[in-house]
Design a protein around this motif. Structure first.
Motif, mmCIF file in Angstrom:
data_model
loop_
_atom_site.group_PDB
_atom_site.id
_atom_site.type_symbol
_atom_site.label_atom_id
_atom_site.label_comp_id
_atom_site.label_asym_id
_atom_site.label_seq_id
_atom_site.Cartn_x
_atom_site.Cartn_y
_atom_site.Cartn_z
ATOM 1 N N SER A 65 0.828 -1.200 0.000
ATOM 2 C CA SER A 65 0.000 0.000 0.000
ATOM 3 C C SER A 65 0.866 1.255 0.000
ATOM 4 N N GLY A 66 0.529 2.225 -0.856
ATOM 5 C CA GLY A 66 1.343 3.440 -0.963
ATOM 6 C C GLY A 66 0.872 4.567 -0.063
ATOM 7 N N ALA A 67 1.737 5.597 0.077
ATOM 8 C CA ALA A 67 1.361 6.800 0.843
ATOM 9 C C ALA A 67 1.281 8.006 -0.080
ATOM 10 N N SER A 68 2.224 8.094 -1.019
ATOM 11 C CA SER A 68 2.188 9.221 -1.959
ATOM 12 C C SER A 68 1.623 8.677 -3.264
ATOM 13 N N THR A 69 0.320 8.575 -3.294
ATOM 14 C CA THR A 69 -0.334 7.887 -4.407
ATOM 15 C C THR A 69 -0.692 8.852 -5.534
ATOM 16 N N GLY A 70 -0.737 8.330 -6.740
ATOM 17 C CA GLY A 70 -1.214 9.098 -7.881
ATOM 18 C C GLY A 70 -2.740 9.116 -7.849
ATOM 19 N N ILE A 113 16.888 10.082 -7.805
ATOM 20 C CA ILE A 113 15.986 10.893 -6.978
ATOM 21 C C ILE A 113 14.537 10.618 -7.377
ATOM 22 N N ASP A 114 13.673 10.455 -6.376
ATOM 23 C CA ASP A 114 12.236 10.534 -6.627
ATOM 24 C C ASP A 114 11.734 11.772 -5.901
ATOM 25 N N SER A 115 11.467 12.821 -6.670
ATOM 26 C CA SER A 115 10.956 14.048 -6.054
ATOM 27 C C SER A 115 9.572 13.812 -5.478
ATOM 28 N N ARG A 170 6.037 -0.563 -2.527
ATOM 29 C CA ARG A 170 5.313 0.595 -1.995
ATOM 30 C C ARG A 170 5.878 0.943 -0.620
ATOM 31 N N SER A 171 5.549 2.122 -0.156
ATOM 32 C CA SER A 171 6.076 2.512 1.165
ATOM 33 C C SER A 171 5.452 1.678 2.285
ATOM 34 N N GLY A 172 4.224 1.197 2.075
ATOM 35 C CA GLY A 172 3.638 0.224 2.995
ATOM 36 C C GLY A 172 3.806 -1.149 2.363
ATOM 37 N N TRP A 207 15.817 10.247 -12.486
ATOM 38 C CA TRP A 207 14.982 11.200 -11.733
ATOM 39 C C TRP A 207 13.515 10.845 -11.964
ATOM 40 N N GLU A 208 12.846 10.558 -10.875
ATOM 41 C CA GLU A 208 11.433 10.160 -10.950
ATOM 42 C C GLU A 208 10.525 11.299 -10.500
ATOM 43 N N ASP A 209 9.402 11.437 -11.148
ATOM 44 C CA ASP A 209 8.409 12.480 -10.835
ATOM 45 C C ASP A 209 9.048 13.816 -10.460
ATOM 46 N N ALA A 263 8.919 4.338 -17.139
ATOM 47 C CA ALA A 263 7.745 4.356 -16.260
ATOM 48 C C ALA A 263 8.016 3.529 -15.018
ATOM 49 N N LEU A 264 7.519 4.015 -13.896
ATOM 50 C CA LEU A 264 7.589 3.216 -12.684
ATOM 51 C C LEU A 264 6.505 2.143 -12.779
ATOM 52 N N ILE A 265 6.827 0.957 -12.293
ATOM 53 C CA ILE A 265 5.876 -0.153 -12.393
ATOM 54 C C ILE A 265 5.572 -0.680 -10.993
ATOM 55 N N LYS A 266 4.295 -0.499 -10.584
ATOM 56 C CA LYS A 266 3.858 -0.977 -9.276
ATOM 57 C C LYS A 266 2.592 -1.791 -9.470
ATOM 58 N N LEU A 267 2.644 -3.044 -9.045
ATOM 59 C CA LEU A 267 1.510 -3.948 -9.261
ATOM 60 C C LEU A 267 0.201 -3.392 -8.690
ATOM 61 N N PHE A 285 12.174 16.399 -1.265
ATOM 62 C CA PHE A 285 12.179 15.246 -2.149
ATOM 63 C C PHE A 285 11.975 13.982 -1.320
ATOM 64 N N GLN A 286 11.203 13.076 -1.872
ATOM 65 C CA GLN A 286 10.798 11.901 -1.102
ATOM 66 C C GLN A 286 11.900 10.855 -0.961
ATOM 67 N N GLU A 287 12.662 10.642 -2.039
ATOM 68 C CA GLU A 287 13.632 9.539 -2.001
ATOM 69 C C GLU A 287 14.958 9.917 -2.655
ATOM 70 N N PHE A 288 16.035 9.605 -1.945
ATOM 71 C CA PHE A 288 17.377 9.690 -2.513
ATOM 72 C C PHE A 288 17.919 8.267 -2.534
ATOM 73 N N ASP A 336 9.730 5.457 6.315
ATOM 74 C CA ASP A 336 8.895 4.301 5.992
ATOM 75 C C ASP A 336 9.598 3.236 5.158
ATOM 76 N N GLU A 337 10.572 3.656 4.333
ATOM 77 C CA GLU A 337 11.238 2.681 3.477
ATOM 78 C C GLU A 337 12.631 2.337 3.996
ATOM 79 N N GLY A 338 12.892 2.723 5.247
ATOM 80 C CA GLY A 338 14.145 2.340 5.879
ATOM 81 C C GLY A 338 15.308 3.277 5.625
HETATM 82 P P1 PGA Z 1 4.459 5.273 -2.192
HETATM 83 O O1 PGA Z 1 5.835 5.884 -2.657
HETATM 84 O O2 PGA Z 1 4.571 3.810 -2.144
HETATM 85 O O3 PGA Z 1 4.240 5.916 -0.841
HETATM 86 O O4 PGA Z 1 3.438 5.747 -3.185
HETATM 87 C C1 PGA Z 1 6.608 5.300 -3.646
HETATM 88 C C2 PGA Z 1 6.867 6.229 -4.799
HETATM 89 O O5 PGA Z 1 6.375 7.367 -4.857
HETATM 90 O O6 PGA Z 1 7.572 5.808 -5.709
#
Ligand code: PGA
Ligand code: ZN
Length: 420
Positions: free
Chosen positions: A37-42, A238-240, A366-368, A284-286, A334-338, A159-162, A201-203
């Motif tokens: 389960s994600g936190a920063s969802t589209g 980077i994922d902004s 996902r972050s969760g 560089w993502e998003d 493209a990022l691929i998340k099931l 930025f969310q992820e380095f 959340d992602e360690g």
């Molecule tokens: P999310 O983050 O799982 O919280 O959506 C991951 C991402 O943005 O790539």
């Protein structure tokens, strides 16, 4: 054939409910899969069905569980477990909505993943070979998220992820060592500066850096102190997750958190250009918000030859939006998340679309998360070359890395490891 399907409400790595699903076949084989389960969802992600009300702050998934046990199971029992496509499309049809909001993408995906696992076991193949064929030998480069900001941490980094990318390593095993070693050295670097070493959340660490640049400099310092060469052994991704600093998901950005203030896309691009020039950034993502399609196009035009430009929140693993991105030239990956799309079959279709367009694709957790390692096998099967599944701590992240170590080991000399 499928004998029974049942689900259970379990907890994810953030302590929120999620769905675990069991599939049993007539030959006695039993599989289990759990949904992340994600936190920063589209905005356009497939719908994650939550119960609402008081239980678990509204986040319960009893309705989704009930949909598996009482609705999906009825339609799928007796079906051939090898017919993934038929099974997935039967669920899509039963749901009948555009975004899986009736049954819940969390209900549907758990079944879809458990079906694939049962089918693999039944065929006597490891999951990565069942899904990708016997020539699935490429182990993805682990893009390790070692510093967390944005929605994944309560600090002053926008930025969310380095991520650390060990593209210079000779194998997955060595790449994982490069990044894990650097992770530990970074901890020391942070400590010395009096910065927090608690994790997000992602360690990844979640220090209160004064700016995004300061975060990058800390990482480069750690790379060098570990004995690696920035840009040669290890680069930065980077994922902004720019949605989180674009209140209206358009071309207005607010980076006051890290002291950059408010800006339009053009200024954001200028800043990005400075950083891409100065630092060994490889992906560089998003970089812009999901509504800023022109921003993605300009970013890709300007930097696409040099770095991988990944779309996540704008594409949500949905071929409808990836197609638009390909036509516009927004991104080159493209990022691929099931769980953004909700079935294994549709996820594979998204990967195929990228491949046919000459795009890259970046497999992601996902972050969760849960301890399920489906993603590790899936990444090898899709031959994507790189994945992100968190940092060098937290069991739910490490489980995927450990599974990849296992796969590389199992392939003996046949495995491949390369960035491109
Ligand atoms: P999310 O983050 O799982 O919280 O959506 C991951 C991402 O943005 O790539
Ligand atoms: Zn993202």
């Amino acid at each position: 054939t499928i004998k029974s399907i049942s689900s259970l409400e379990i907890l994810d790595s953030r302590g929120n409910p999620t769905v675990r699903t069991y599939v049993e076949l007539n030959n006695g084989i039993r599989s289990v899969a759990s949904v992340p389960s994600g936190a920063s969802t589209g905005k356009n992600e497939a719908n994650e069905l939550r119960d609402g009300g008081k239980r678990y702050g509204g986040k319960g998934v009893q309705k989704a569980v009930d949909n598996v046990n009482n609705h999906i199971a009825k339609v799928l029992i007796g079906k051939n477990v090898n017919d993934q496509k038929d099974i997935d499309y039967s669920m899509i049809e039963l749901d009948g909505t555009d975004n899986k909001s009736k049954l819940g993408a969390n209900a549907i995906l758990g079944v879809s993943m458990a079906v694939a696992k049962a089918a693999a076991q039944s065929s006597g193949l490891p999951l990565y070979q069942y899904l990708g064929g016997v020539n699935s030998v490429r182990i993805p480069v682990p893009c390790m998220n070692i510093l967390n900001g944005g929605e994944h941490a309560d600090n002053s980094v926008d930025f969310q992820e380095f991520m650390l990318v060990p593209h210079g390593a000779p194998s997955f095993k060595e790449g994982l060592r490069y990044v894990a070693e650097t992770f530990h050295v970074l901890k020391g670097v942070l400590k010395k500066k009096g910065l927090a070493t608690s994790v997000g959340d992602e360690g990844g660490f979640a220090p209160n850096c004064e700016s995004n640049e300061a975060a990058i400099e800390l990482i480069i310092d750690a790379i060098e102190k570990t004995g690696y060469k920035p840009g040669i052994d290890l680069s930065i991704a980077i994922d902004s997750a720019a949605n989180s600093f674009s209140p209206n998901l358009d071309d207005n950005y607010d980076l006051s958190w890290s002291g950059l203030g408010k800006m339009k896309t053009a200024d954001l691009l200028e800043k990005s250009a400075e950083w891409i020039d100065k630092y060994p950034i490889i992906l560089w993502e998003d970089p812009v918000s999901e509504g800023d399609w022109d921003g993605y196009v300009s970013f890709t035009k300007r930097f696409g030859d040099k770095i991988e430009v990944v779309g996540d929140d704008n594409f949500v693993t949905n071929t409808k939006y990836i197609k638009k991105g390909i036509e516009l030239g927004a991104c080159n990956s493209a990022l691929i998340k099931l769980n953004q799309i909700g079935t294994v079959t549709e996820t594979i279709e998204a990967v195929r679309m990228c491949r046919e367009a000459g795009w890259r694709y970046f497999l992601s957790h996902r972050s969760g998360e849960t301890e399920d390692t489906f993603l590790a096998d899936f990444a090898v099967a899709m031959d994507g070359g790189h994945l992100k599944t968190g940092s060098a701590c937290r069991g739910e992240r490490i489980a995927k890395y450990n599974r990849l170590l296992e796969i590389e080991n199992e392939l003996r000399g046949r495995s491949e490891y390369r960035w491109k």
